[in-house]
Design a protein around this motif. Structure first.
Motif, PDB file in Angstrom:
ATOM      1  N   ASN A  18      11.727  -1.258   7.830  1.00 55.32           N
ATOM      2  CA  ASN A  18      12.435  -0.591   6.727  1.00 55.32           C
ATOM      3  C   ASN A  18      11.000  -0.428   5.841  1.00 55.32           C
ATOM      4  O   ASN A  18      10.013  -0.727   6.066  1.00 55.32           O
ATOM      5  N   LEU A  19      11.371   0.176   4.666  1.00 53.18           N
ATOM      6  CA  LEU A  19      10.419   0.534   3.720  1.00 53.18           C
ATOM      7  C   LEU A  19       9.664  -0.689   3.025  1.00 53.18           C
ATOM      8  O   LEU A  19       8.374  -0.657   3.063  1.00 53.18           O
ATOM      9  N   GLU A  20      10.507  -1.881   2.733  1.00 54.05           N
ATOM     10  CA  GLU A  20       9.745  -3.028   2.158  1.00 54.05           C
ATOM     11  C   GLU A  20       8.795  -3.780   3.231  1.00 54.05           C
ATOM     12  O   GLU A  20       7.923  -4.006   2.811  1.00 54.05           O
ATOM     13  N   GLU A  21       9.308  -3.560   4.325  1.00 57.43           N
ATOM     14  CA  GLU A  21       8.533  -4.141   5.455  1.00 57.43           C
ATOM     15  C   GLU A  21       7.316  -3.508   5.715  1.00 57.43           C
ATOM     16  O   GLU A  21       5.985  -3.840   5.870  1.00 57.43           O
ATOM     17  N   TYR A  22       7.493  -1.870   5.530  1.00 57.82           N
ATOM     18  CA  TYR A  22       6.040  -1.139   5.535  1.00 57.82           C
ATOM     19  C   TYR A  22       5.156  -1.435   4.319  1.00 57.82           C
ATOM     20  O   TYR A  22       4.168  -1.698   4.738  1.00 57.82           O
ATOM     21  N   GLU A  45      -0.580  -6.476   3.760  1.00 57.07           N
ATOM     22  CA  GLU A  45      -1.796  -7.374   4.841  1.00 57.07           C
ATOM     23  C   GLU A  45      -2.821  -6.539   5.480  1.00 57.07           C
ATOM     24  O   GLU A  45      -3.817  -7.103   5.592  1.00 57.07           O
ATOM     25  N   MET A  46      -2.593  -5.188   5.592  1.00 54.29           N
ATOM     26  CA  MET A  46      -3.821  -4.438   6.170  1.00 54.29           C
ATOM     27  C   MET A  46      -4.814  -4.384   5.313  1.00 54.29           C
ATOM     28  O   MET A  46      -6.129  -4.215   5.658  1.00 54.29           O
ATOM     29  N   PHE A  97       3.036  -2.642  -6.367  1.00 59.26           N
ATOM     30  CA  PHE A  97       4.071  -1.586  -6.169  1.00 59.26           C
ATOM     31  C   PHE A  97       5.278  -2.258  -5.561  1.00 59.26           C
ATOM     32  O   PHE A  97       6.458  -1.725  -6.083  1.00 59.26           O
ATOM     33  N   LEU A  98       5.249  -3.211  -4.674  1.00 63.59           N
ATOM     34  CA  LEU A  98       6.357  -4.030  -4.063  1.00 63.59           C
ATOM     35  C   LEU A  98       7.087  -4.625  -5.403  1.00 63.59           C
ATOM     36  O   LEU A  98       8.419  -4.620  -5.303  1.00 63.59           O
ATOM     37  N   ARG A  99       6.506  -5.117  -6.119  1.00 64.57           N
ATOM     38  CA  ARG A  99       7.089  -5.983  -7.344  1.00 64.57           C
ATOM     39  C   ARG A  99       7.739  -5.081  -8.264  1.00 64.57           C
ATOM     40  O   ARG A  99       8.608  -5.631  -8.775  1.00 64.57           O
ATOM     41  N   GLY A 113      15.788  11.212   3.699  1.00 67.77           N
ATOM     42  CA  GLY A 113      15.391  10.074   4.309  1.00 67.77           C
ATOM     43  C   GLY A 113      16.589   9.041   4.494  1.00 67.77           C
ATOM     44  O   GLY A 113      17.536   9.210   3.789  1.00 67.77           O
ATOM     45  N   SER A 114      16.316   8.220   5.212  1.00 70.92           N
ATOM     46  CA  SER A 114      17.437   7.129   5.245  1.00 70.92           C
ATOM     47  C   SER A 114      17.245   5.888   4.269  1.00 70.92           C
ATOM     48  O   SER A 114      18.415   5.159   4.053  1.00 70.92           O
ATOM     49  N   GLU A 115      16.160   6.053   3.623  1.00 69.80           N
ATOM     50  CA  GLU A 115      15.993   4.962   2.439  1.00 69.80           C
ATOM     51  C   GLU A 115      14.689   5.527   1.917  1.00 69.80           C
ATOM     52  O   GLU A 115      13.965   6.125   2.176  1.00 69.80           O
ATOM     53  N   TYR A 116      14.834   5.205   0.572  1.00 74.88           N
ATOM     54  CA  TYR A 116      13.813   5.616  -0.594  1.00 74.88           C
ATOM     55  C   TYR A 116      13.264   4.273  -1.262  1.00 74.88           C
ATOM     56  O   TYR A 116      14.152   3.569  -1.572  1.00 74.88           O
ATOM     57  N   ILE A 117      12.027   4.322  -1.560  1.00 72.54           N
ATOM     58  CA  ILE A 117      11.537   3.546  -2.323  1.00 72.54           C
ATOM     59  C   ILE A 117      10.402   3.953  -3.328  1.00 72.54           C
ATOM     60  O   ILE A 117       9.819   4.648  -2.959  1.00 72.54           O
TER      61      ILE A 117
END
Length: 165
Positions: free
Chosen positions: A7-11, A17-18, A33-35, A123-127
């Motif tokens: 999912n987008l959070e995992e992405y 990590e990268m 961004f994630l926060r 999209g199936s999900e948006y963030i």
């Protein structure tokens, strides 16, 4: 294709990590961004389709910017400009709008779709990050100060965190 199964959070976590071992601010940017982002799933197809009438394929940023002023065409009266990602076949950087009911208004991916879900391009999900309208206008109009080739969340991050990317 490892990104298709997440999912987008995992992405975004993968992007963190990268960039962990690099000497740049991208690691901090993706953590920020994630926060500060929010995940959205509920699409208002009717309003997306109405606003797609003047939209151009592959111009999500312009389509959404212009649609902020088209609320007279739809029932929603308050739209927020969001930039982030959508999960299509793969995660893609994308701009979309959110109305007062936290519904996604996506004039770009509504182009050439029917209400039949089998033909949808949404999209199936948006963030994404909500960009305040005053800063959005500032970022888009002051081309001498702001790098127009950076996504607006990068500029927003630079503005509020005081860090270059």
């Amino acid at each position: 294709m490892w990104w298709c199964s997440m999912n987008l959070e995992e992405y975004i976590n993968t992007m963190i990590e990268m960039h962990a071992d690099h000497n740049d601010n991208m690691h901090d940017y993706f953590k920020w961004f994630l926060r500060n982002s929010q995940i959205y799933n509920n699409i208002n197809r009717e309003e997306s389709k109405i606003l797609s009438k003047n939209a151009i394929i592959k111009e999500c940023y312009n389509n959404c910017f212009k649609s902020l002023h088209d609320t007279y065409k739809i029932k929603s009266k308050v739209l927020k400009y969001i930039e982030g990602y959508t999960m299509s076949l793969i995660p893609i950087e994308h701009a979309f709008l959110i109305n007062e009911n936290n519904e996604i208004i996506d004039p770009t991916l509504a182009i050439n779709t029917k209400y039949d879900k089998r033909s949808e391009r949404y999209g199936s999900e948006y963030i994404g990050i909500t960009i305040p309208n005053d800063l959005l206008l500032q970022f888009r109009s002051n081309t001498e100060k702001y790098n127009q080739y950076l996504p607006i969340p990068f500029l927003y991050y630079q503005e509020i965190e005081g860090k270059d990317l």
